[in-house]
Design an enzyme around this catalytic site. Structure first.
Site, PDB file in Angstrom:
ATOM      1  N   GLU A  95     -57.853  29.539 -38.078  1.00 36.33           N
ATOM      2  CA  GLU A  95     -57.966  30.987 -38.162  1.00 36.33           C
ATOM      3  C   GLU A  95     -57.084  31.669 -37.125  1.00 36.33           C
ATOM      4  OE1 GLU A  95     -62.411  31.311 -40.060  1.00 36.33           O
ATOM      5  OE2 GLU A  95     -62.282  31.356 -37.898  1.00 36.33           O
ATOM      6  N   CYS A 108     -54.244  36.894 -32.061  1.00 35.84           N
ATOM      7  CA  CYS A 108     -54.937  35.803 -31.383  1.00 35.84           C
ATOM      8  C   CYS A 108     -54.703  34.542 -32.214  1.00 35.84           C
ATOM      9  CB  CYS A 108     -56.421  36.165 -31.317  1.00 35.84           C
ATOM     10  SG  CYS A 108     -57.434  34.877 -30.592  1.00 35.84           S
ATOM     11  N   CYS A 115     -62.057  22.064 -31.469  1.00 36.76           N
ATOM     12  CA  CYS A 115     -61.858  22.032 -30.016  1.00 36.76           C
ATOM     13  C   CYS A 115     -62.724  20.920 -29.429  1.00 36.76           C
ATOM     14  CB  CYS A 115     -62.273  23.367 -29.405  1.00 36.76           C
ATOM     15  SG  CYS A 115     -61.926  23.507 -27.638  1.00 36.76           S
ATOM     16  N   CYS A 119     -67.839  23.983 -24.956  1.00 37.80           N
ATOM     17  CA  CYS A 119     -68.530  25.096 -24.310  1.00 37.80           C
ATOM     18  C   CYS A 119     -69.754  25.453 -25.166  1.00 37.80           C
ATOM     19  CB  CYS A 119     -67.593  26.300 -24.193  1.00 37.80           C
ATOM     20  SG  CYS A 119     -66.134  25.950 -23.209  1.00 37.80           S
ATOM     21  N   CYS A 122     -69.871  28.637 -27.676  1.00 37.28           N
ATOM     22  CA  CYS A 122     -68.729  28.923 -28.561  1.00 37.28           C
ATOM     23  C   CYS A 122     -68.895  28.252 -29.918  1.00 37.28           C
ATOM     24  CB  CYS A 122     -67.441  28.437 -27.890  1.00 37.28           C
ATOM     25  SG  CYS A 122     -65.963  28.671 -28.901  1.00 37.28           S
ATOM     26  N   GLY A 167     -59.415  26.247 -30.270  1.00 38.48           N
ATOM     27  CA  GLY A 167     -58.776  25.178 -29.509  1.00 38.48           C
ATOM     28  C   GLY A 167     -58.572  25.484 -28.046  1.00 38.48           C
ATOM     29  N   SER A 199     -54.762  31.136 -22.627  1.00 37.55           N
ATOM     30  CA  SER A 199     -56.100  31.097 -22.033  1.00 37.55           C
ATOM     31  C   SER A 199     -56.600  29.661 -21.981  1.00 37.55           C
ATOM     32  CB  SER A 199     -57.055  31.943 -22.886  1.00 37.55           C
ATOM     33  OG  SER A 199     -58.345  31.937 -22.325  1.00 37.55           O
ATOM     34  N   SER A 222     -61.062  31.000 -18.557  1.00 43.70           N
ATOM     35  CA  SER A 222     -62.446  31.262 -18.952  1.00 43.70           C
ATOM     36  C   SER A 222     -63.358  30.741 -17.841  1.00 43.70           C
ATOM     37  CB  SER A 222     -62.745  30.568 -20.277  1.00 43.70           C
ATOM     38  OG  SER A 222     -61.889  31.097 -21.269  1.00 43.70           O
ATOM     39  N   ASN A 224     -66.545  32.356 -16.693  1.00 44.92           N
ATOM     40  CA  ASN A 224     -67.869  32.437 -17.336  1.00 44.92           C
ATOM     41  C   ASN A 224     -69.080  32.211 -16.445  1.00 44.92           C
ATOM     42  OD1 ASN A 224     -66.555  33.038 -19.697  1.00 44.92           O
ATOM     43  ND2 ASN A 224     -66.546  30.941 -20.449  1.00 44.92           N
ATOM     44  N   CYS A 341     -64.278  36.982 -30.247  1.00 48.29           N
ATOM     45  CA  CYS A 341     -64.192  35.827 -29.346  1.00 48.29           C
ATOM     46  C   CYS A 341     -65.335  34.859 -29.604  1.00 48.29           C
ATOM     47  CB  CYS A 341     -64.313  36.251 -27.889  1.00 48.29           C
ATOM     48  SG  CYS A 341     -63.018  37.323 -27.333  1.00 48.29           S
TER      49      CYS A 341
END
Ligand code: SAH
Length: 369
Positions: A95, A108, A115, A119, A122, A167, A199, A222, A224, A341
């Site tokens: 995507e 984006c 991935c 996390c 996500c 990813g 990122s 990231s 977080n 996100c």
């Protein structure tokens, strides 16, 4: 030779295309001529290359290919954000999201199918890693977006690019760096390095390597969480490279003048959203040239989290600011179509396929050097 065994022009840098042309016994300039068709004009077919003799086009088609993604679906959010679901040659889906914002248009892009970083908050992580994208598949997302924008809103131009889709870009280091070289080349798409952001969840050795490259995108990290206990809980990668190691690598990162590192901070209710967390964050980042993007958690079915209440979000940001930390609140874009996100997981609401007309490209301008 099957089609996918042929060298892919879309995955070549300009020097590689020139070397390829020479290796075929073709004049070197043919390499640049063809490369510009693919990477500047976005040609998807050799037949579009109108300034090449017919025989040359036929020969090219025999020995090379223009690897391309197929547009499977385009969903449009009520806020104008568009999510493209794209199919790879081996039937995988990725995507890519186009986000108009005033005069700016940001895309984006994805760097992997799925991935591996895991996390906890996500949606992409739930897919696991299927495979890396190659440089051709990374840059093609941009070429498709540029064509789509030209069709639906002539006059608007893709201005910014963020490697924040599916990813972990630094897990696919070589192909990501190659894609940056291709996209920033002034004879190709010519995107400005200053308008590209990579990122990462914080792969320390790769961050160090990136600092030594000749391409210099902006860096987003990231983070977080502001302490190891919370960060390890929500981002297991922190057990390998903890906050101390990450911050040390970032402080040593050769940041260009007037640039600053962006830290992303996903706000999760009751996990990392207290005033104490805000104070810890401000203390941690004191002396780092940076800004923080606060991203209130975007819901998806696979995770046990909640978005904090608006007043909690505001209080968190106000505390950071009071302590001198520049913070920006990111309003979710495209969340009604799972394009915000952390929501990219190849889901669709069954919206009808919108075919992308392929226009013939105009011939590239002649080389000036
Ligand atoms: N793997 C890279 C690139 C992805 S960027 C990285 O981690 O930086 C995607 C961003 O969205 C990351 O900052 C991540 O922390 C954030 N994110 C992931 N899931 C989210 C969710 N459900 N809501 C809000 N932000 C999320």
């Amino acid at each position: 030779m099957t089609a996918v065994d042929k060298p892919d022009l879309r995955a070549m840098t300009l020097p590689e295309a020139e070397a390829f042309a020479e290796a075929q016994g073709w004049p070197r300039f043919r390499g640049e001529q063809v490369w510009r068709w693919v990477h500047d004009r976005g040609a998807r077919d050799f037949e579009e290359m109108s300034n090449l003799p017919r025989a040359a086009r036929a020969e090219l088609a025999e020995r090379t290919r223009i690897g391309s993604l197929q547009v499977a679906e385009i969903q449009t959010s009520r806020d104008g954000t568009r999510k493209l679901r794209l199919t790879t040659h081996d039937g995988r889906s990725i995507e890519s999201v186009i986000i108009p914002d005033g005069d700016k248009t940001t895309q984006c892009i994805s760097s992997q199918v799925g991935c591996a970083v895991d996390c906890q908050f996500c949606a992409t992580a739930k897919m696991g890693l299927v495979r890396n994208l190659d440089a051709g598949e990374i840059v093609d997302q941009v070429y498709l977006a540029r064509r789509l924008i030209a069709e639906v809103e002539p006059g608007r131009r893709l201005s910014n690019l963020v490697y924040m889709g599916m990813g972990e870009p630094l897990h696919n280091y070589e192909q990501v760096v190659k894609s940056l070289r291709i996209l920033t080349h002034d004879k190709g798409a010519g995107l400005s390095q200053r308008r590209i952001t990579v990122s990462t969840a914080g792969l320390v050795p790769k961050l160090e390597k990136l600092g030594n490259e000749d391409v210099r995108p902006n860096l987003a990290v990231s983070l977080n969480a502001a302490n190891d206990e919370t960060r390890s809980e929500i981002m297991p990668i922190n057990k390998k490279w903890n906050i101390g190691k990450l911050l040390a690598a970032l402080k040593a990162y050769p940041l260009e003048q007037r640039r600053r590192i962006t830290f992303e901070y996903v706000l999760l209710a009751g996990v990392n959203d207290s005033l104490r967390d805000a104070a810890q964050l401000a203390k941690l980042l004191r002396g780092v040239r940076c800004k923080v993007n606060i991203i209130p958690w975007n819901p998806h079915p696979e995770a046990p989290y909640q978005r904090p209440a608006p007043e909690v979000i505001d209080a968190f940001q106000a505390e950071c600011k009071r302590l001198g930390l520049p913070t920006y609140l990111r309003t979710p874009r495209g969340d009604d179509i799972d394009a915000a996100c952390g929501q990219l997981a190849n889901r669709s609401n069954g919206a009808p396929l919108v075919p992308l007309r392929v226009r013939k490209a105009a011939p590239p301008a002649p080389a000036v050097d």
